[in-house]
Write a protein that holds these residues in place. Structure first.
Motif, mmCIF file in Angstrom:
data_model
loop_
_atom_site.group_PDB
_atom_site.id
_atom_site.type_symbol
_atom_site.label_atom_id
_atom_site.label_comp_id
_atom_site.label_asym_id
_atom_site.label_seq_id
_atom_site.Cartn_x
_atom_site.Cartn_y
_atom_site.Cartn_z
ATOM 1 N N LEU A 1 5.916 6.485 8.340
ATOM 2 C CA LEU A 1 4.850 5.350 8.610
ATOM 3 C C LEU A 1 3.546 5.039 7.765
ATOM 4 N N THR A 2 3.766 5.257 6.411
ATOM 5 C CA THR A 2 2.981 5.058 5.216
ATOM 6 C C THR A 2 3.075 3.608 5.041
ATOM 7 N N PRO A 3 2.110 3.038 3.902
ATOM 8 C CA PRO A 3 2.316 2.150 3.527
ATOM 9 C C PRO A 3 3.510 1.892 2.381
ATOM 10 N N ASP A 4 4.053 3.189 1.850
ATOM 11 C CA ASP A 4 4.950 3.271 1.174
ATOM 12 C C ASP A 4 6.438 2.930 1.687
ATOM 13 N N SER A 5 6.524 3.186 3.174
ATOM 14 C CA SER A 5 7.729 3.435 3.746
ATOM 15 C C SER A 5 7.789 2.280 5.041
ATOM 16 N N ILE B 1 -0.073 -5.292 12.519
ATOM 17 C CA ILE B 1 0.839 -5.397 12.752
ATOM 18 C C ILE B 1 1.941 -4.443 12.000
ATOM 19 N N LEU B 2 2.697 -3.577 12.607
ATOM 20 C CA LEU B 2 3.747 -2.713 11.832
ATOM 21 C C LEU B 2 5.106 -3.500 11.921
ATOM 22 N N TYR C 1 2.830 -3.132 6.726
ATOM 23 C CA TYR C 1 1.977 -3.428 7.649
ATOM 24 C C TYR C 1 1.078 -4.586 7.155
ATOM 25 N N TRP C 2 0.871 -5.334 8.122
ATOM 26 C CA TRP C 2 0.096 -6.773 8.149
ATOM 27 C C TRP C 2 -1.081 -6.645 8.822
ATOM 28 N N PRO C 3 -2.094 -7.324 8.521
ATOM 29 C CA PRO C 3 -3.455 -7.616 9.417
ATOM 30 C C PRO C 3 -2.950 -8.581 10.561
ATOM 31 N N PRO D 1 0.116 -10.960 3.767
ATOM 32 C CA PRO D 1 -0.434 -9.778 3.004
ATOM 33 C C PRO D 1 -0.180 -8.519 3.612
ATOM 34 N N SER D 2 0.135 -7.640 2.743
ATOM 35 C CA SER D 2 0.378 -6.341 3.411
ATOM 36 C C SER D 2 -0.387 -5.290 2.703
ATOM 37 N N PHE D 3 -0.543 -4.116 3.368
ATOM 38 C CA PHE D 3 -1.276 -2.841 2.989
ATOM 39 C C PHE D 3 -0.383 -2.031 2.039
ATOM 40 N N ASP D 4 -0.174 -2.549 0.930
ATOM 41 C CA ASP D 4 0.814 -1.635 0.170
ATOM 42 C C ASP D 4 0.502 -1.975 -1.380
ATOM 43 N N LYS D 5 1.658 -1.824 -2.188
ATOM 44 C CA LYS D 5 1.423 -2.092 -3.621
ATOM 45 C C LYS D 5 1.647 -3.624 -3.955
ATOM 46 N N GLN D 6 1.284 -4.542 -2.842
ATOM 47 C CA GLN D 6 1.309 -6.076 -3.021
ATOM 48 C C GLN D 6 0.709 -6.359 -4.387
#
Length: 291
Positions: free
Chosen positions: A225-229, A200-201, A232-234, A245-250
């Protein structure tokens, strides 16, 4: 041997402008952008960095520039296209030669879900960036349709949400209208694709620039559209009412929140397991999107 993170690029004869993650070299009518392995949280650059993060971000931006097929700043990501002094092994895979553009001084944000600063404003006023939303939405609710929520570009500290009307006064109504349409188009198409890949964006932040006269064409710049900007969620674990939970620096943020750190002094060193798990999340997002 473990990969050492690249925290700063060094190119003889050139002095870059260093951002939070990127080192930007000015070649006159072009720029060279190097994505380092720096990672920041709470407005601090952290150590030791995330190995290969810059290469993963670059790969994802290159994928989206190609897939979106919208006018953008990319000339080449091949080191051979760069001046000889840039053809260094540590820069391979993390460097882009791009067109020089005048940056539009507004962050263009598209949201499809209610989270972060938007959720806080909605709780207080029922709006996001002044846009009225239906009553009864919950944390992480999918919005009836994606919304455009511009923000100021802050040199220091956090960007601040602004209304479309304030943006129009800053850049002109015609430019603001075009940027809104383009940003929502990019988000809508990318979100549909991401969902087909199990992601999911939730939202994204885009940067646009103007090429020099006579054309003055609006183009997509920076990363995309990177995880830094983007958030994204599973898809399989998404639930309304909870922060997914997200695909970044969580992992980095979560760990820092458990530390006795006042966020006003130098941050603690990141432990190896937090670094490894964060690197794995960036890699997983790239793998899911690009196969």
């Amino acid at each position: 041997m473990p990969v050492e993170p690249l925290l700063q690029s060094q190119v003889p004869g050139h002095t870059p402008r260093r951002g939070k993650v990127r080192d930007v070299y000015d070649l006159g009518d072009k720029l060279v952008i190097v994505a380092t392995d720096r990672i920041s949280a709470f407005d601090y650059t952290l150590h030791p960095g995330i190995p290969n993060k810059g290469r993963l971000l670059t790969k994802m931006s290159l994928f989206w520039f190609d897939w979106l097929n919208v006018p953008n700043h990319l000339i080449s990501a091949d080191l051979a296209a760069l001046p000889a002094e840039f053809q260094r092994p540590e820069l391979d895979g993390r460097t882009m030669l791009v067109k020089k553009a005048t940056v539009v001084p507004v962050e263009c944000v598209a949201r499809g879900y209610l989270l972060g600063s938007g959720w806080k404003e909605y709780q207080a006023h029922g709006t996001v960036c002044g846009l009225k939303l239906p009553a009864g939405l919950q944390l992480a609710s999918r919005l009836p349709e994606p919304i455009f929520t511009p923000a100021t570009k802050a040199e220091e500290g956090h960007d601040e949400n602004i209304s479309f009307e304030v943006m129009a006064r800053t850049v002109g109504l015609e430019t603001a209208t075009e940027l809104r349409a383009r940003t929502l188009d990019v988000y809508t198409r990318a979100a549909k694709y991401a969902e087909s890949r199990g992601l999911i964006l939730a939202d994204t932040k885009l940067e646009w620039g103007l090429l020099p006269a006579p054309g003055r064409e609006l183009i997509l710049i920076d990363e995309v559209l990177t995880p830094d900007s983007s958030r994204y969620w599973p898809k399989e674990t998404y639930r309304v009412g909870a922060s997914p939970p997200s695909f970044d620096k969580q992992f980095v943020r979560d760990w820092l929140e458990t530390q006795p750190w006042d966020k006003a002094s130098p941050p603690p060193e990141l432990p190896a397991d937090v670094v490894a798990r964060t690197a794995a999340k960036y890699q997983e997002a790239l793998d899911k999107l690009t196969g």
